[in-house]
Design an enzyme around this catalytic site. Structure first.
Site, mmCIF file in Angstrom:
data_model
loop_
_atom_site.group_PDB
_atom_site.id
_atom_site.type_symbol
_atom_site.label_atom_id
_atom_site.label_comp_id
_atom_site.label_asym_id
_atom_site.label_seq_id
_atom_site.Cartn_x
_atom_site.Cartn_y
_atom_site.Cartn_z
ATOM 1 N N LEU A 109 1.225 -0.912 5.957
ATOM 2 C CA LEU A 109 0.646 -1.471 7.364
ATOM 3 C C LEU A 109 1.752 -2.710 7.028
ATOM 4 C CD1 LEU A 109 -3.591 -1.066 7.061
ATOM 5 C CD2 LEU A 109 -1.442 0.525 7.854
ATOM 6 N N HIS A 154 -0.670 -6.459 -3.864
ATOM 7 C CA HIS A 154 -1.154 -7.105 -2.885
ATOM 8 C C HIS A 154 -1.441 -8.767 -2.958
ATOM 9 C CE1 HIS A 154 0.998 -4.921 0.756
ATOM 10 N NE2 HIS A 154 0.241 -4.437 0.733
#
Ligand code: ZN
Length: 186
Positions: A109, A154
């Protein structure tokens, strides 16, 4: 992780895009699971769903914390898909990886429009804390394992493009620069 092209819409929490320094920072350990953390987790789940994502990590919504959510559909023996179960991982640690690798086309994203095949271990075992404060250890495989590893990266400041070959990464550079220009912090 993301499936389909649904980027660029307004989401509950604003997304951090490639080029934002928060995506390169290691997320801080969550010391207490309080109302703020529960609210953040719920808002992350909404944001993931609104974006058609399979997972979302806290740094992607501007919170430098060691937590992520996933929701990965499962394929049945007849090849139909069942909706995924939402899972929350707080202070996760991957404790073991299988030797066999499996490739899957990943997207992110935070890096709209880039989809590339990433080779990762087929299975992982993760220890983490859930929203109720209970520690759990669980094994994940296939697509769900990919999502867990992608999101866990992440919170360590690692992006899926870092997992590509040097050649592939170099080929992507012009597009990455464009994304940084278009979506990154001004
Ligand atoms: Zn991602």
């Amino acid at each position: 992780m993301v499936s389909g092209i649904m980027w660029g819409r307004m989401t509950k929490l604003p997304l951090a895009y490639y080029g934002d320094p928060i995506l390169r920072k290691k997320g801080a350990r969550v010391e207490t699971i309080n109302d703020g953390i529960r609210q953040l987790a719920n808002d992350m789940i909404d944001t993931m769903k609104e974006s058609n994502g399979l997972g979302l990590a806290a740094p992607q919504v501007h919170h430098s914390l060691a937590m992520f959510v996933i929701c990965v559909p499962t394929q049945q023996p007849d090849e139909s898909w069942l909706p995924g179960k939402v899972r929350v991982f707080i202070n996760p640690k991957i404790v073991s990886y299988s030797d066999d690798l499996w490739g899957y086309v990943e997207g992110c994203l935070s890096i709209p429009t880039i989809y590339e095949d990433v080779l990762r271990p087929f299975k992982v075992t993760v220890t983490a804390t859930d929203l109720e404060g209970n520690e759990f250890t669980e094994e994940f495989e296939g697509l769900e394992a990919h999502a867990v590893m992608h999101e866990n990266d992440h919170i360590n400041g690692v992006l899926f493009i870092d997992r590509l070959s040097a050649k592939k990464r170099k080929e992507l550079e012009p597009r990455l620069r464009q994304i940084k220009k278009k979506f990154g912090p001004k």
